[in-house]
Structure formats: C-alpha cells, structure tokens
Design a protein around this motif. Sequence first.
Motif, PDB file in Angstrom:
ATOM      1  N   GLU A   1     -20.860  36.437 -54.057  1.00 31.13           N
ATOM      2  CA  GLU A   1     -21.140  37.868 -54.093  1.00 31.13           C
ATOM      3  C   GLU A   1     -20.857  38.484 -52.727  1.00 31.13           C
ATOM      4  O   GLU A   1     -21.301  37.983 -51.699  1.00 31.13           O
ATOM      5  N   LEU A   2     -20.147  39.598 -52.733  1.00 27.99           N
ATOM      6  CA  LEU A   2     -19.820  40.324 -51.510  1.00 27.99           C
ATOM      7  C   LEU A   2     -21.096  40.934 -50.942  1.00 27.99           C
ATOM      8  O   LEU A   2     -21.849  41.592 -51.664  1.00 27.99           O
ATOM      9  N   HIS A   3     -21.361  40.725 -49.644  1.00 26.09           N
ATOM     10  CA  HIS A   3     -22.574  41.292 -49.051  1.00 26.09           C
ATOM     11  C   HIS A   3     -22.383  41.581 -47.572  1.00 26.09           C
ATOM     12  O   HIS A   3     -21.498  41.040 -46.912  1.00 26.09           O
ATOM     13  N   GLU A   4     -23.242  42.448 -47.083  1.00 28.91           N
ATOM     14  CA  GLU A   4     -23.192  42.904 -45.691  1.00 28.91           C
ATOM     15  C   GLU A   4     -24.602  43.280 -45.278  1.00 28.91           C
ATOM     16  O   GLU A   4     -25.372  43.827 -46.073  1.00 28.91           O
ATOM     17  N   CYS A   5     -24.986  42.988 -44.039  1.00 31.25           N
ATOM     18  CA  CYS A   5     -26.334  43.368 -43.589  1.00 31.25           C
ATOM     19  C   CYS A   5     -26.302  43.841 -42.137  1.00 31.25           C
ATOM     20  O   CYS A   5     -25.518  43.360 -41.328  1.00 31.25           O
ATOM     21  N   HIS A   6     -27.167  44.822 -41.857  1.00 32.22           N
ATOM     22  CA  HIS A   6     -27.305  45.356 -40.508  1.00 32.22           C
ATOM     23  C   HIS A   6     -28.784  45.538 -40.215  1.00 32.22           C
ATOM     24  O   HIS A   6     -29.515  46.133 -41.005  1.00 32.22           O
ATOM     25  N   SER A   7     -29.220  45.022 -39.074  1.00 34.12           N
ATOM     26  CA  SER A   7     -30.623  45.103 -38.688  1.00 34.12           C
ATOM     27  C   SER A   7     -30.758  45.949 -37.434  1.00 34.12           C
ATOM     28  O   SER A   7     -29.845  46.014 -36.609  1.00 34.12           O
ATOM     29  N   ASN A   8     -31.894  46.605 -37.293  1.00 34.11           N
ATOM     30  CA  ASN A   8     -32.164  47.368 -36.077  1.00 34.11           C
ATOM     31  C   ASN A   8     -33.654  47.338 -35.762  1.00 34.11           C
ATOM     32  O   ASN A   8     -34.413  46.643 -36.425  1.00 34.11           O
ATOM     33  N   ASP A   9     -34.068  48.103 -34.741  1.00 37.79           N
ATOM     34  CA  ASP A   9     -35.474  48.142 -34.316  1.00 37.79           C
ATOM     35  C   ASP A   9     -35.990  46.746 -33.982  1.00 37.79           C
ATOM     36  O   ASP A   9     -37.159  46.445 -34.219  1.00 37.79           O
ATOM     37  N   ASN A  10     -35.105  45.881 -33.436  1.00 34.61           N
ATOM     38  CA  ASN A  10     -35.485  44.490 -33.180  1.00 34.61           C
ATOM     39  C   ASN A  10     -35.988  43.815 -34.443  1.00 34.61           C
ATOM     40  O   ASN A  10     -36.903  42.987 -34.412  1.00 34.61           O
TER      41      ASN A  10
ATOM     42  N   ARG B   1      -5.572  45.393 -59.265  1.00 36.39           N
ATOM     43  CA  ARG B   1      -6.701  46.298 -59.508  1.00 36.39           C
ATOM     44  C   ARG B   1      -8.020  45.523 -59.563  1.00 36.39           C
ATOM     45  O   ARG B   1      -9.018  45.943 -58.973  1.00 36.39           O
ATOM     46  N   LEU B   2      -8.029  44.391 -60.259  1.00 37.13           N
ATOM     47  CA  LEU B   2      -9.244  43.596 -60.346  1.00 37.13           C
ATOM     48  C   LEU B   2      -9.679  43.095 -58.975  1.00 37.13           C
ATOM     49  O   LEU B   2     -10.867  43.106 -58.641  1.00 37.13           O
ATOM     50  N   PHE B   3      -8.711  42.672 -58.178  1.00 37.92           N
ATOM     51  CA  PHE B   3      -9.034  42.138 -56.853  1.00 37.92           C
ATOM     52  C   PHE B   3      -9.666  43.224 -55.995  1.00 37.92           C
ATOM     53  O   PHE B   3     -10.689  43.003 -55.343  1.00 37.92           O
ATOM     54  N   GLU B   4      -9.087  44.395 -55.980  1.00 35.56           N
ATOM     55  CA  GLU B   4      -9.630  45.485 -55.152  1.00 35.56           C
ATOM     56  C   GLU B   4     -10.998  45.928 -55.645  1.00 35.56           C
ATOM     57  O   GLU B   4     -11.875  46.251 -54.841  1.00 35.56           O
ATOM     58  N   GLU B   5     -11.216  45.936 -56.965  1.00 37.41           N
ATOM     59  CA  GLU B   5     -12.518  46.328 -57.504  1.00 37.41           C
ATOM     60  C   GLU B   5     -13.604  45.343 -57.107  1.00 37.41           C
ATOM     61  O   GLU B   5     -14.742  45.717 -56.835  1.00 37.41           O
TER      62      GLU B   5
ATOM     63  N   PHE C   1     -13.402  42.954 -54.463  1.00 34.05           N
ATOM     64  CA  PHE C   1     -13.501  42.570 -53.068  1.00 34.05           C
ATOM     65  C   PHE C   1     -13.199  43.688 -52.090  1.00 34.05           C
ATOM     66  O   PHE C   1     -13.170  43.469 -50.885  1.00 34.05           O
ATOM     67  N   HIS C   2     -12.956  44.897 -52.594  1.00 32.59           N
ATOM     68  CA  HIS C   2     -12.874  46.088 -51.743  1.00 32.59           C
ATOM     69  C   HIS C   2     -11.758  46.021 -50.708  1.00 32.59           C
ATOM     70  O   HIS C   2     -11.857  46.632 -49.650  1.00 32.59           O
ATOM     71  N   CYS C   3     -10.737  45.290 -51.013  1.00 38.19           N
ATOM     72  CA  CYS C   3      -9.553  45.274 -50.164  1.00 38.19           C
ATOM     73  C   CYS C   3      -8.392  44.726 -50.985  1.00 38.19           C
ATOM     74  O   CYS C   3      -8.602  44.104 -52.029  1.00 38.19           O
ATOM     75  N   GLY C   4      -7.175  44.983 -50.522  1.00 32.48           N
ATOM     76  CA  GLY C   4      -6.019  44.460 -51.205  1.00 32.48           C
ATOM     77  C   GLY C   4      -5.870  42.962 -50.990  1.00 32.48           C
ATOM     78  O   GLY C   4      -6.437  42.395 -50.053  1.00 32.48           O
TER      79      GLY C   4
END
Length: 267
Positions: A66-75, A192-196, A198-201
């Motif tokens: 599964e494609l995922h991304e995370c960003h943390s702040n405030d220590n 089209r399936l790949f871009e849908e 994985f959000h890139c060509g």
Amino acid sequence: MIGYFEDYTKRKHKLICKKLTNTGCQTHFHGEIELSYILSGHHTITVANETQKLTSGDMYYCNPYELHECHSNDNGEHILFTIRPFEYAPISNLLKSSLPNFLNDKAFNKKVFLLLEEIIIKQGTINLLERQGYIGLILGNILSRYGYQSKKTDTKRKFEEILLYIDKHYREPLDRDSLANIFGYSPTYFSRLFEENFHCGLCQYINNLRYERTLSDLASSSSRKTDIILNNGFNNVQSFYRINRERKTVYNNLKEFHMFDGPISND
C-alpha cells in the motif's frame, strides 16, 4: 505523491520495532506490514489516497504494497513496527482481505501499545518464536476490533506481481508495452492502472526505483560512481543526477530512513 518500492532488506536501518521522534517518510510502499502507534505530537499520514491527522493514541496500519507517506512535527514521537513477509506468511490465509488503515479507537489501541512496548524492551533478546507470538497477538487484536476493509484483492495481487517483476528486472531495459504484454493488459490500460495505483507514470516509477538502488550501492560499494549508476539500469549518469537534484532536500531530511548518509556530488 510519487511512490517507489522500498526493500527493507537493503536498508542500513532495519527498523523492527523502534521509537522515533519527529521523523517522516516520502511516498513509498513495500512488502512488509507497517504499523505505527502515535505517542505525541501531530502526524499527517496518507495511506492509499486517504489522509488523516493523527495524535496520541491513534494508530495507522499499512497492508503490504500500500502506498503511504507520513510527516511528523511538534517533536512528535511514534512507535514504528514492521512485519516482514516471511513473518506474516504463516497467517497469510487469515489476512486474505486488507485490514483498515486508520485505527482511531484510542482506548482499544492501548492494548496494542502495551504489546509494542514489551517488544521494544525485549528487542535485544527476543527470539523468533516469541516475536511471532507478538505478531499474532497484535494482528489478532486489530482484526478482532476493526475487522476487514473491502478492497479489490485480485487487482492488488496482480500489482504485487508487477512490482516484484520490476524489482527483479529494474537493471534491464523495461518499457510499458513489454510489461503490459507480460501481464495481459493493453498498453494504454496498463498505463492508466499504474498511474491510478501508484500516482506516477511507469517510467518515473522505474527511475525512482533505480535511484533508490543506486543510493544503496553508492553507500556500500567502492566502485566508480558512473559504473554503479549504469549498472542500476540508467542509460546515462545525467538521468540519475537529474533525479538527485529534484530530491536532494528530501533525502537530506530523511537520512534515518535511507541507506544514503549524505548529499551526492557530481564528480
């Protein structure tokens, strides 16, 4: 969001269960299961096109690939727990459907947190059988409380095959038409399936993967930079350095998550 396939076995930092502070990761996916319990601060998490802001007591869960991304702040602090494919393989029949990505029952999540704390305390001495027991307890608790989410598992399995094929052959010439033919799609539909998903060509994805593997080899090999770049599938060194310029800031900020330990010069 641009995703790349991350192979945990090739990273210097093989995180199994660890507390992290104010860390983040760019968009990626991998064959491991990933679970994170939020201890403090604010964390913006995106999994499979859904974004939520998590605080203390929340958890997020990433099914394999599964494609995922995370960003943390405030220590912000969180516990990251990864389960490798050979560890969840014995219970894969019970994970035939995907588990939910965002687990927001803070009172219930405390049970999982206590198990994660035990693993961290025993990190240096825990044996494989004991760890397997913890994995069963953690995933069993999540399944019991949250159940499955509905997903198109056939499509997911097909893309796992595609990703693994690309991961095996990324050093070779790869193009849309040949891959579409191998996996039984028309070239246009495959794109089209790949871009849908994985959000890139496709070309961008393959170059991202080649870039990741090149960073890994640069950190561990004494061979000439040019040879390493070309051996990882790039047609020329300029293609590698173009990607490096685009992502230099990101990698300088995420050293903890990558094999590479510093900026690359153009010499």
